[in-house]
Design an enzyme around this catalytic site. Structure first.
Site, PDB file in Angstrom:
ATOM      1  N   ARG A  19      -5.160  -0.915   1.754  1.00 52.89           N
ATOM      2  CA  ARG A  19      -5.767  -1.421   2.990  1.00 52.89           C
ATOM      3  C   ARG A  19      -7.137  -0.812   3.272  1.00 52.89           C
ATOM      4  O   ARG A  19      -7.999  -1.461   3.862  1.00 52.89           O
ATOM      5  CB  ARG A  19      -4.839  -1.140   4.176  1.00 52.89           C
ATOM      6  CG  ARG A  19      -3.519  -1.879   4.138  1.00 52.89           C
ATOM      7  CD  ARG A  19      -2.625  -1.410   5.260  1.00 52.89           C
ATOM      8  NE  ARG A  19      -2.387   0.023   5.192  1.00 52.89           N
ATOM      9  CZ  ARG A  19      -1.877   0.749   6.178  1.00 52.89           C
ATOM     10  NH1 ARG A  19      -1.575   0.174   7.323  1.00 52.89           N
ATOM     11  NH2 ARG A  19      -1.676   2.047   6.026  1.00 52.89           N
ATOM     12  N   ASP A  69       0.878  -1.174   0.000  1.00 50.17           N
ATOM     13  CA  ASP A  69       0.000   0.000   0.000  1.00 50.17           C
ATOM     14  C   ASP A  69       0.914   1.221   0.000  1.00 50.17           C
ATOM     15  O   ASP A  69       2.011   1.173   0.569  1.00 50.17           O
ATOM     16  CB  ASP A  69      -0.877  -0.036   1.257  1.00 50.17           C
ATOM     17  CG  ASP A  69      -1.920   1.069   1.294  1.00 50.17           C
ATOM     18  OD1 ASP A  69      -2.077   1.774   0.286  1.00 50.17           O
ATOM     19  OD2 ASP A  69      -2.570   1.230   2.344  1.00 50.17           O
ATOM     20  N   CYS A 110       1.428   3.365   3.852  1.00 50.52           N
ATOM     21  CA  CYS A 110       1.815   2.376   4.858  1.00 50.52           C
ATOM     22  C   CYS A 110       3.275   2.605   5.205  1.00 50.52           C
ATOM     23  O   CYS A 110       4.147   2.500   4.335  1.00 50.52           O
ATOM     24  CB  CYS A 110       1.577   0.971   4.294  1.00 50.52           C
ATOM     25  SG  CYS A 110       2.539  -0.343   5.035  1.00 50.52           S
ATOM     26  N   CYS A 115       5.569  -0.268   4.590  1.00 54.53           N
ATOM     27  CA  CYS A 115       5.723  -0.491   3.145  1.00 54.53           C
ATOM     28  C   CYS A 115       6.788   0.453   2.592  1.00 54.53           C
ATOM     29  O   CYS A 115       7.593   0.070   1.732  1.00 54.53           O
ATOM     30  CB  CYS A 115       4.399  -0.257   2.424  1.00 54.53           C
ATOM     31  SG  CYS A 115       3.081  -1.402   2.873  1.00 54.53           S
TER      32      CYS A 115
END
Length: 250
Positions: A165, A135, A138, A141
């Site tokens: 998400r 994502d 995030c 991430c």
């Protein structure tokens, strides 16, 4: 998973109760009875094939694409929801359910079209690859994405799949779809992860919804990043490059 959210653990007390994973074809009338009872009890779920389980008298049925498994009585009137463990004769436990899921995930991921992924490849020899459900909004991430050059240096190819998400109607969806719709997808994804302003462009027929569904219904992604290794093993969350290389045997 539909109406099956909290699995319990089923552990065999005796190894003798658990046979090998080899399975014979189930009688068609038994399979029909089991599926009919399950569908009547919970029509919102989807059920896979009926298989013999390692425990005599119980049958295995995958739920909602195989993320979970039911162990069902012959008449379909009772079932146990959760993982099946084997007590090994030499000591220790084996999660037979997870072994099956791992094998299935490997086949499913290998069957995905790599052209639908955003791929960061090593400049030299490729020693392994990982699939990453990601994502753009995030933190971990972003942290993993910052490690991509080091992963590539170690010979690890990173294959991204989209997993917004907040869902398919969220701003996160529009952002990540913009990366998949861009002419230079790699640079656009990097810019979005670095919180740079990028004009949003959601094109038709982008693969984000399909990948989001794959993550939800087959891989059982519960957060991002979720990493799937070549053998189908799942690594939830961020992992530093040295540990990732070690897990891949590099």
């Amino acid at each position: 998973m539909t109406l099956f959210k909290k699995p319990l653990v089923l552990a065999g007390a005796l190894a003798a109760l658990l046979g090998s994973m080899a399975q014979a074809e189930v009688d068609a009338s038994i399979a029909k009875t089991i599926k009919a009872r399950l569908e009547a009890g919970n029509p919102k779920a989807s059920y896979g094939e009926v298989r013999e389980s390692p425990i005599s008298g119980l049958y295995e049925v995958d739920v909602d694409g195989g993320a979970s498994t039911l162990f069902v009585s012959k008449d379909g009137s009772h079932f146990i929801f959760g993982d099946l463990y084997q007590v090994k004769s030499g000591g220790g436990l084996a999660n037979l359910s997870e072994e099956r899921r791992t094998s299935r995930r490997a086949k499913v991921m290998e069957a995905q079209d790599i052209d639908d992924m955003i791929v960061f490849s090593p400049k030299g020899e490729k020693k392994a690859h990982i699939y990453v459900f990601t994502d753009v909004d995030c933190g971990y991430c972003r942290k993993l994405h910052n490690d991509v050059p080091e992963l590539n240096r170690r010979g690890i190819e990173v294959r991204y799949l989209a997993f917004p998400r907040a869902g398919l109607k969220s701003p996160s969806y529009r952002k990540i779809a913009t990366a998949w719709c861009a002419e230079d997808r790699n640079s656009t994804l990097t810019a979005l992860k670095n919180r740079q302003k990028v004009p949003l462009n959601v094109c038709a027929n982008n693969p984000v919804a399909k990948q989001y569904k794959l993550g939800n219904e087959v891989i059982d992604v519960r957060g991002t990043p979720t990493i799937v290794l070549e053998d189908g093993s799942v690594v939830p969350g961020y992992v530093p490059p040295d540990r990732m290389a070690s897990a891949l045997g590099i």
